[in-house]
Design an enzyme around this catalytic site. Sequence first.
Site, short mmCIF file in Angstrom:
data_model
loop_
_atom_site.label_atom_id
_atom_site.label_comp_id
_atom_site.label_asym_id
_atom_site.label_seq_id
_atom_site.Cartn_x
_atom_site.Cartn_y
_atom_site.Cartn_z
N SER A 177 29.26 38.60 42.71
CA SER A 177 28.79 38.87 44.06
C SER A 177 27.36 38.36 44.26
CB SER A 177 28.90 40.38 44.34
OG SER A 177 28.80 40.66 45.70
N ASP A 179 38.98 39.21 50.19
CA ASP A 179 37.52 39.24 50.10
C ASP A 179 36.93 38.47 51.27
OD1 ASP A 179 34.85 39.24 49.39
OD2 ASP A 179 35.14 38.29 47.44
N HIS A 182 37.39 41.99 46.51
CA HIS A 182 36.12 41.41 46.06
C HIS A 182 35.85 41.66 44.58
CE1 HIS A 182 32.00 40.04 46.43
NE2 HIS A 182 31.52 41.22 46.06
#
Length: 335
Positions: A178, A276, A306
């Site tokens: 991320s 995501d 995600h």
Amino acid sequence: MRKSIFFLTIGLMWWNNQTAIAQNCGSRQLNPEIAYFLKLIGYKDLSLEQLRKTPIEQIKFAGPPAMPYPTSDVTKIKITADSIPVLVFNPTKGKNLPIIIHYHGGGFIAPLLPCLEQPLWLEAKTYEAVVFAVDYRVAPEHPFPAAVNDSYNAFKWIAENGSKFGGDTAKIILEGNSAGANLVAVTAQKAKKEGISHQIKLQVMNGLPVDLRPSNMENSSSYQENAVGYFQTKDACYFSVETYAPQQYNNPEVSPILTEDLTGLPPAVIINAEFDPLRDDGALYAAKLRQFGVTVWEKCFPGQIHCLIGLLPEAKEIKEYQAIVKQAITATCKP
């Protein structure tokens, strides 16, 4: 003149391919185990206004309980003039091992939480590597470019000192989830500018936010399809960006896909998930890297959310992810 025409041509090719690249990787069927996971944790979306009103400490330190692991397998150090905290995992106690420099996720807001330590210890065992987990400074107390500076300075320090902890500084892998994946991309690009990107053998980016401009969030198909309901939301992305780098969205060190020339960057593993909002970001960066001759291993996992959150360590998707990374490490970190 020829150089300008070349970059213009590449840019147009990339732009024209966006629609073709930005696509689903499955049949829009959420994995039942992930649906159960979201129900189990009582997941609820928060709007942008709700996020703005939530005490920042609740956002920073949200996460599951920490899992135990042998504390003898970790060394806690502080490096560089900024005293950046780093956890060093070497459970095999080996020498001349590949070095994985890990940049954690958390929207540029959360620090390196205790719940992340046991998975990093497991990762060091899985890849037979030394893992350096960088606890870079986070917003809002330390907005951009603090996280970038810490990430890059930590890379340079580890490239010089990693052998002291059992690592082989000729086999450096940058890895991030991320927000951490964004910092991997930026760190690799900064290393290229300084002429030291050859020290990085591989980039591993999972759930990559590479274009943090609000216009991208409003135009990207994956942001619209997955705006709510799947743990990582469009509003959460907005909140992270406005907290981390307000009005800096067009800076390539915030949105690294805006860098014109990606020639000579290290090979990359890019992992995406169907549900995501950031799925298209990863696909587009993978495509742009390839257009500049960079080797890319890419996988989009259907039915997942995600960063493959919610999967157990023994899940087949996790095993496949690990196999891709192992293949890439073997290919790029040859003796």
